[in-house]
Design an enzyme around this catalytic site. Sequence first.
Site, PDB file in Angstrom:
ATOM      1  N   PRO A   2      18.204  27.063  74.609  1.00  0.00           N
ATOM      2  CG  PRO A   2      16.817  28.750  73.863  1.00  0.00           C
ATOM      3  CD  PRO A   2      17.131  27.941  75.062  1.00  0.00           C
ATOM      4  CD  GLU A   3      24.034  24.729  74.559  1.00  0.00           C
ATOM      5  OE1 GLU A   3      25.186  24.693  74.079  1.00  0.00           O
ATOM      6  OE2 GLU A   3      23.548  23.801  75.220  1.00  0.00           O
ATOM      7  CE  LYS A  58      24.397  29.886  76.305  1.00  0.00           C
ATOM      8  NZ  LYS A  58      24.127  29.234  77.600  1.00  0.00           N
ATOM      9  CG  HIS A  92       2.775  30.221  78.381  1.00  0.00           C
ATOM     10  ND1 HIS A  92       2.750  30.495  79.726  1.00  0.00           N
ATOM     11  CD2 HIS A  92       2.211  28.992  78.244  1.00  0.00           C
ATOM     12  CE1 HIS A  92       2.211  29.480  80.377  1.00  0.00           C
ATOM     13  NE2 HIS A  92       1.869  28.551  79.506  1.00  0.00           N
ATOM     14  NE  ARG A 111      11.328  26.241  83.469  1.00  0.00           N
ATOM     15  CZ  ARG A 111      12.314  25.450  83.797  1.00  0.00           C
ATOM     16  NH1 ARG A 111      12.842  24.659  82.889  1.00  0.00           N
ATOM     17  NH2 ARG A 111      12.809  25.451  85.007  1.00  0.00           N
ATOM     18  NE  ARG A 255      21.722  21.274  82.683  1.00  0.00           N
ATOM     19  CZ  ARG A 255      21.730  22.180  81.723  1.00  0.00           C
ATOM     20  NH1 ARG A 255      22.266  23.370  81.903  1.00  0.00           N
ATOM     21  NH2 ARG A 255      21.192  21.893  80.556  1.00  0.00           N
TER      22      ARG A 255
END
Length: 265
Positions: A2-3, A58, A92, A111, A255
């Site tokens: 997410p940005e 963010k 999760h 994660r 990246r």
Amino acid sequence: VPELPEVEHVRRQLRPAMEGARFERVTVRRRDLRRTLPGDFSSRLEGTAVRSLRRRAKYLLADLSSADTLVMHLGMSGSFSVSKGPVELSAHDHVAFEMSSGATVVFNDPRRFGSMRIVTGADIERDPTLGSLGPEPLDRRFDASALGAALRGRRTTLKAALSDQRVIGGLGNNYVTEALHRAGLSPRRRASTLVTRSGSPTPALNRLVKGIRAALLDALSSQDGDRFRVYDREGCRCLRRGCAGSIRRVVLGGRSTFFCAECQR
Ligand SMILES: [Zn+2]
């Protein structure tokens, strides 16, 4: 990952459930997120109300009636869901907020790179993490001079500089890639070349500021879907009008970066 636009979407989704509502019950199933949640996490939230839910880069910031601030970050794989009434937590789901609005807000993060922390009172003003963030790209005060000041003397690539949260807040791989395409600038170009020797913005820097805004605003106004022009479009034709190039992929800083070598210089 997410940005800024994705985090802003989350904020808009959470606002009706959280703003003006009290935390009635806070359930923590796993404390070992990116930062370990303190033992008093739930008790510090329960009974307090959310005055406002803001975003900075963010981060999501819930200003609480206790004068504390709940600072949340989605990390790589974090997400929130909002349901009416109590919910059965599944794998999760690490944290659940039962709000007085009747909504249950659940934080899920396979994660566990996401984080939540409570900052006490006025400490938020001198919080080192938030204090190190560069300007907010959709803020009115953000312009070519502000970005120029941050890029001046940077010998790294534009890609690396714009992904650095201290230079500008909220961008990551995807929107840096998009903004550079809109601006016609190569991700491999040295960041300092956008500022003249005396420190004033070049025309390329003005294009970059416009490109950043356009990429973010396009993403904010679209619901999911096809919002990338270059990201993940290796081999596709460049979408810039009049450009005959095609999109290439290179790896920068580990990246994937996508760009058109024809029109991005
Ligand atoms: Zn092109």
